[in-house]
Each structure stands twice: as structure tokens, then as C-alpha cells.
Write a protein that holds these residues in place. Sequence first.
Motif, PDB file in Angstrom:
ATOM      1  N   GLU A 316      -8.234  -6.039  -9.111  1.00 37.86           N
ATOM      2  CA  GLU A 316      -7.168  -5.100  -8.774  1.00 37.86           C
ATOM      3  C   GLU A 316      -6.312  -4.781 -10.004  1.00 37.86           C
ATOM      4  OE1 GLU A 316      -5.145  -5.151  -4.717  1.00 37.86           O
ATOM      5  OE2 GLU A 316      -3.584  -6.017  -6.019  1.00 37.86           O
ATOM      6  N   TYR A 317      -5.886  -3.492 -10.063  1.00 31.94           N
ATOM      7  CA  TYR A 317      -5.029  -3.017 -11.149  1.00 31.94           C
ATOM      8  C   TYR A 317      -3.827  -2.321 -10.500  1.00 31.94           C
ATOM      9  CZ  TYR A 317      -9.196  -3.915 -13.873  1.00 31.94           C
ATOM     10  OH  TYR A 317     -10.285  -4.536 -14.464  1.00 31.94           O
ATOM     11  N   ASP A 318      -2.631  -2.878 -10.764  1.00 29.74           N
ATOM     12  CA  ASP A 318      -1.414  -2.385 -10.117  1.00 29.74           C
ATOM     13  C   ASP A 318      -0.615  -1.534 -11.094  1.00 29.74           C
ATOM     14  OD1 ASP A 318       0.827  -1.912  -8.646  1.00 29.74           O
ATOM     15  OD2 ASP A 318       1.274  -4.023  -8.220  1.00 29.74           O
ATOM     16  N   ILE A 319      -0.565  -0.224 -10.830  1.00 29.93           N
ATOM     17  CA  ILE A 319       0.261   0.667 -11.665  1.00 29.93           C
ATOM     18  C   ILE A 319       1.292   1.382 -10.784  1.00 29.93           C
ATOM     19  CG2 ILE A 319      -1.542   1.029 -13.405  1.00 29.93           C
ATOM     20  CD1 ILE A 319      -2.112   3.738 -12.056  1.00 29.93           C
ATOM     21  N   SER A 320       1.557   0.802  -9.607  1.00 29.34           N
ATOM     22  CA  SER A 320       2.471   1.439  -8.664  1.00 29.34           C
ATOM     23  C   SER A 320       3.921   1.264  -9.117  1.00 29.34           C
ATOM     24  CB  SER A 320       2.301   0.845  -7.267  1.00 29.34           C
ATOM     25  OG  SER A 320       2.620  -0.544  -7.286  1.00 29.34           O
ATOM     26  N   ILE A 321       4.785   2.112  -8.570  1.00 29.34           N
ATOM     27  CA  ILE A 321       6.206   2.045  -8.911  1.00 29.34           C
ATOM     28  C   ILE A 321       7.061   1.943  -7.654  1.00 29.34           C
ATOM     29  CG2 ILE A 321       5.976   3.295 -11.097  1.00 29.34           C
ATOM     30  CD1 ILE A 321       6.869   5.821  -9.641  1.00 29.34           C
ATOM     31  N   ASP A 322       6.416   1.664  -6.487  1.00 26.11           N
ATOM     32  CA  ASP A 322       7.192   1.476  -5.259  1.00 26.11           C
ATOM     33  C   ASP A 322       6.573   0.354  -4.443  1.00 26.11           C
ATOM     34  OD1 ASP A 322       4.993   2.558  -3.795  1.00 26.11           O
ATOM     35  OD2 ASP A 322       5.734   4.577  -4.174  1.00 26.11           O
ATOM     36  N   ASP A 323       7.194   0.074  -3.293  1.00 25.49           N
ATOM     37  CA  ASP A 323       6.773  -1.069  -2.474  1.00 25.49           C
ATOM     38  C   ASP A 323       5.606  -0.746  -1.534  1.00 25.49           C
ATOM     39  OD1 ASP A 323       8.773  -2.560  -3.625  1.00 25.49           O
ATOM     40  OD2 ASP A 323      10.237  -2.097  -2.040  1.00 25.49           O
ATOM     41  N   GLN A 324       5.254   0.517  -1.375  1.00 22.76           N
ATOM     42  CA  GLN A 324       4.170   0.903  -0.486  1.00 22.76           C
ATOM     43  C   GLN A 324       3.155   1.791  -1.230  1.00 22.76           C
ATOM     44  OE1 GLN A 324       6.301   2.706   2.806  1.00 22.76           O
ATOM     45  NE2 GLN A 324       6.315   0.772   3.937  1.00 22.76           N
ATOM     46  N   PRO A 325       2.425   1.185  -2.146  1.00 20.31           N
ATOM     47  CA  PRO A 325       1.478   1.980  -2.934  1.00 20.31           C
ATOM     48  C   PRO A 325       0.227   2.361  -2.129  1.00 20.31           C
ATOM     49  CG  PRO A 325       1.243  -0.327  -3.481  1.00 20.31           C
ATOM     50  CD  PRO A 325       2.407  -0.237  -2.516  1.00 20.31           C
ATOM     51  N   MET A 326      -0.459   3.374  -2.604  1.00 19.44           N
ATOM     52  CA  MET A 326      -1.770   3.746  -2.069  1.00 19.44           C
ATOM     53  C   MET A 326      -2.820   2.824  -2.694  1.00 19.44           C
ATOM     54  SD  MET A 326      -1.462   6.428  -0.068  1.00 19.44           S
ATOM     55  CE  MET A 326      -0.367   7.812   0.280  1.00 19.44           C
ATOM     56  N   ALA A 377      -1.607   2.543  -6.641  1.00 22.27           N
ATOM     57  CA  ALA A 377      -0.952   3.660  -7.332  1.00 22.27           C
ATOM     58  C   ALA A 377       0.094   4.300  -6.429  1.00 22.27           C
ATOM     59  CB  ALA A 377      -1.991   4.692  -7.754  1.00 22.27           C
ATOM     60  N   SER A 378       1.067   4.917  -7.059  1.00 22.99           N
ATOM     61  CA  SER A 378       2.133   5.618  -6.334  1.00 22.99           C
ATOM     62  C   SER A 378       2.021   7.112  -6.602  1.00 22.99           C
ATOM     63  CB  SER A 378       3.502   5.112  -6.784  1.00 22.99           C
ATOM     64  OG  SER A 378       3.620   3.715  -6.565  1.00 22.99           O
ATOM     65  N   PHE A 379       2.367   7.908  -5.578  1.00 20.92           N
ATOM     66  CA  PHE A 379       2.311   9.361  -5.718  1.00 20.92           C
ATOM     67  C   PHE A 379       3.634   9.970  -5.229  1.00 20.92           C
ATOM     68  CE2 PHE A 379      -2.007   7.922  -5.448  1.00 20.92           C
ATOM     69  CZ  PHE A 379      -2.702   8.723  -6.354  1.00 20.92           C
ATOM     70  N   PRO A 380       4.746   9.689  -5.935  1.00 18.73           N
ATOM     71  CA  PRO A 380       6.036  10.235  -5.502  1.00 18.73           C
ATOM     72  C   PRO A 380       6.143  11.723  -5.874  1.00 18.73           C
ATOM     73  CG  PRO A 380       6.299   9.022  -7.544  1.00 18.73           C
ATOM     74  CD  PRO A 380       4.876   8.852  -7.145  1.00 18.73           C
ATOM     75  N   GLY A 381       6.802  12.481  -5.024  1.00 14.04           N
ATOM     76  CA  GLY A 381       7.033  13.885  -5.342  1.00 14.04           C
ATOM     77  C   GLY A 381       5.808  14.739  -5.080  1.00 14.04           C
ATOM     78  N   ASP A 382       5.932  16.007  -5.463  1.00 17.19           N
ATOM     79  CA  ASP A 382       4.876  16.980  -5.198  1.00 17.19           C
ATOM     80  C   ASP A 382       3.853  17.084  -6.325  1.00 17.19           C
ATOM     81  OD1 ASP A 382       6.107  17.609  -2.819  1.00 17.19           O
ATOM     82  OD2 ASP A 382       7.336  19.198  -3.711  1.00 17.19           O
TER      83      ASP A 382
END
Length: 417
Positions: A316-326, A377-382
Motif C-alpha cells: 500500500e502507498y498512502d498519498i491521501s490528505i484526508d481521513d476518508q481516502p479512495m 488517494a484523495s480527490f478534493p474539489g472539482d
Amino acid sequence: MKKLLKKILVIAMCLSLCAAVTACDLPFGSSVEEEETSSRRKKDNKKKDSGDPEVPDIPQPEPEPEPEPDYPEGPNGASDDDFTGYISLLTQYFYTLQSPLDDFGEASGQEGYYWLADFRYDVEYSGKSATELAGFNCHDYSGDGSPELIIATFPFNEEWATHTEIKAIYTMTGEDEYKLAVEGWGRNRQYLLNTGEFYNEGSSGATESCFGTYKLSDDGTEVVWNDFYFSTYNGISGKVEFYHNTSGVWDAKTSEKQDITEDQFWEMQKSYQDKIVDLDLKPLQSMQGIVGVMGGCLVYPMFAEDCPYDTANLKEYDISIDDQPMVIVLEAYDDVYDLALCELEWGEDRGGEQDFTFIPIAKIGDLPYGKAARVLASFPGDMSALYYTFTDSFGNLHAYCVTISGYDGSLNLDIWY
């Protein structure tokens, strides 16, 4: 003295002559030719005395050599032609056969894929992957100078899957345009014969069976039947009857009834089966590198929940920036190298052509074919996206962009280069 020498020479010559005559076992004064003539006369007289008729010596013609089977050009229709014109079609087959086996039933509803409904069971029985068990052959079978593409399966069972079996034959009709000329499946089997003809056999019930041979039309788009035999049950007579035509149509009214027994019908079928030859197939698995070079995707993203296998044990590779990543899985469809998760950094705008640079934020490294990695990964915003880059086995650098659809939440994939 001279007279004595002359007498000695004369005696020596006489002795030599006698020795030669004795060695040849010929009567004195006879030649070899005369002796052969005398022997023939004695034999002829012996034949006359025995009463046997004289048999003249008639020269016998040399036996003509048996004609060799008319194989198609190349060993058993070897895949010796350029198949790059069929790349997009092969890519479609490659990715379809990469799908989970449970999806094969749905895929069989498409033209050219009807055989997948039964093929999934063959895959399970053989213990091989679908792209290992299926392959392709590209060759000019119609003789028009343009190669046809054959999709077929390898033999895997000594009892009922002993030869390469043709599932589809395509003919190119234009740039990236094809026509399906022949389609085969479990009850409608297609093969190649050592005569260069194609052979079909099938069944739709205990009393309904067929077999016959055909070739492709000059342009490769149609089937031209040479012979077509079938059996059918006559409800009035209560008997199974046998018919023949050259149209390939299963219709007793337009066919010629055959005065043969059931055993003779099956013997005829076996005479065709004995001529079946295996196609020289390239496994569809070999397309994994070619597909990527020609514009396919070598590292495919999917949601972990959509994977047909358990992804919990993947690295696993964690590049998320929030608590509920995809949770996204990146699966390799070929050997790839230096796979890296990146951020996109924009540079100078050059009149509509803006510079950009991919900045690695996590290096996955080399990923062999069939292997995968989990990415948080995180996908915040549009406008957020996940970028990754890698190098293929030919040394070419690739870059992809993954976004989340605002319409239905599905993954979208864009190729940057």
C-alpha cells in the motif's frame, strides 16, 4: 637363333589366347556377343518346347508421385502476415478477456463474442488464464492480398478439445473497419483442414447434426460452401434422415436426400476430422506489451471494491490528505518500470502551450505483469487528480491522469503521453 625366338613367341601367344578363352568359358572361336545370342536362342527354343506363349518386353511407365496436400501458405496457416491493421480489434479482445470470468456471460452478447459464454468453463477447467488459452492468427486465407484475422483457442483436453478451435474470422474492409465472416462456439465448431479448406461441425440435438467444408469468398467477407451434410428427424416416418447441399442451409426441402446409414454418416464426418490441422496461434497474452505501445493502457486503475480478488495483502502507498481516502488499485498489464505516483506542476505558459512537470511523491518501482499495488488517494474539489508515470519494456515513458466523475462517481482515465 632368330628362328628359335620366333617359335617361342608364337607358342607364348597361343598359350595366352587359350588361357583367355578358357577363363571366359566360351567355345573356341566364339565371341561374347555370339554367346549371348546363342543363349537367347536356347531360351526361346525352350519356351517353344514348353508351349508357353512368348511375352514381349513392354517398358513400364514410372509411377506418378502422389500429390501433396494443398496446405495454405505457411505451415498450417502460419501467422506470417502483418497483423498491425487489426491492433484495435485485438486490443478489444485482450481487455475483454482480462475481465473477471463472471462478466463473460454479459460480454457474449456482443458480435464475435458469443463463444465466451462457454469459454469461461474451459478457462476454469484448464487452470490457465483466458489470454493464455485464446490466441490469434493472421493470414491471407481468401487470396485477395489482405490478411484475415482468426481468433481461436488452444487445445487443452485430450478427449474433446484436441485441436485449435476457430471462434471468429474477421476481414478488414477499411481502415480500422472489420467484418465478421465466421463465428464459432461450442455447438458450432470451426477448424482448418490440411486441404486449406475450413471445416464446420455442429449439433442442435440428438438427431440434428451437421458437418461440411467451406472457403472464404474472394474478398474474405462471406462463406462459400463446398459441401454441407446434416441429419434431421422426420416426424412422419419416425426416422432420422440424411441430406446434402452446397448452400450451407439446414433445410431438407432444398437439399438432396442421401441413401446412407447412420454409421456411414459418422464415418464421413470422421474422414473430415482426420484432416484437421492446428493453427499457429499467438496467445492473446502476448498482446500485453503491443497494446501499450499502440495506445493501450499498461497500468490500469480501478476501485479496490471492484477488483475480482482480495486486495488487502497488496503493498500500500498512502498519498491521501484526508481521513476518508479512495482506495485505488493499479494493476500492470505488462512489465513496467519505475512506476511513480506524482503531482503535476505547471510551468510557463507559451501562448496556449503551457509547460508542465510531473513531480514524484511516492515511488512504487518495477511492477511485473499481473501484479498490482494499492493506493490511498484523495480527490478534493472539482479539479483534483491522481497522476502516475512509468517506463514500458521498450523504454518509452508514459503518464496517466485519474479523476473521479462528478456524474456517477466512476473513475476516468486520461493518457498524457
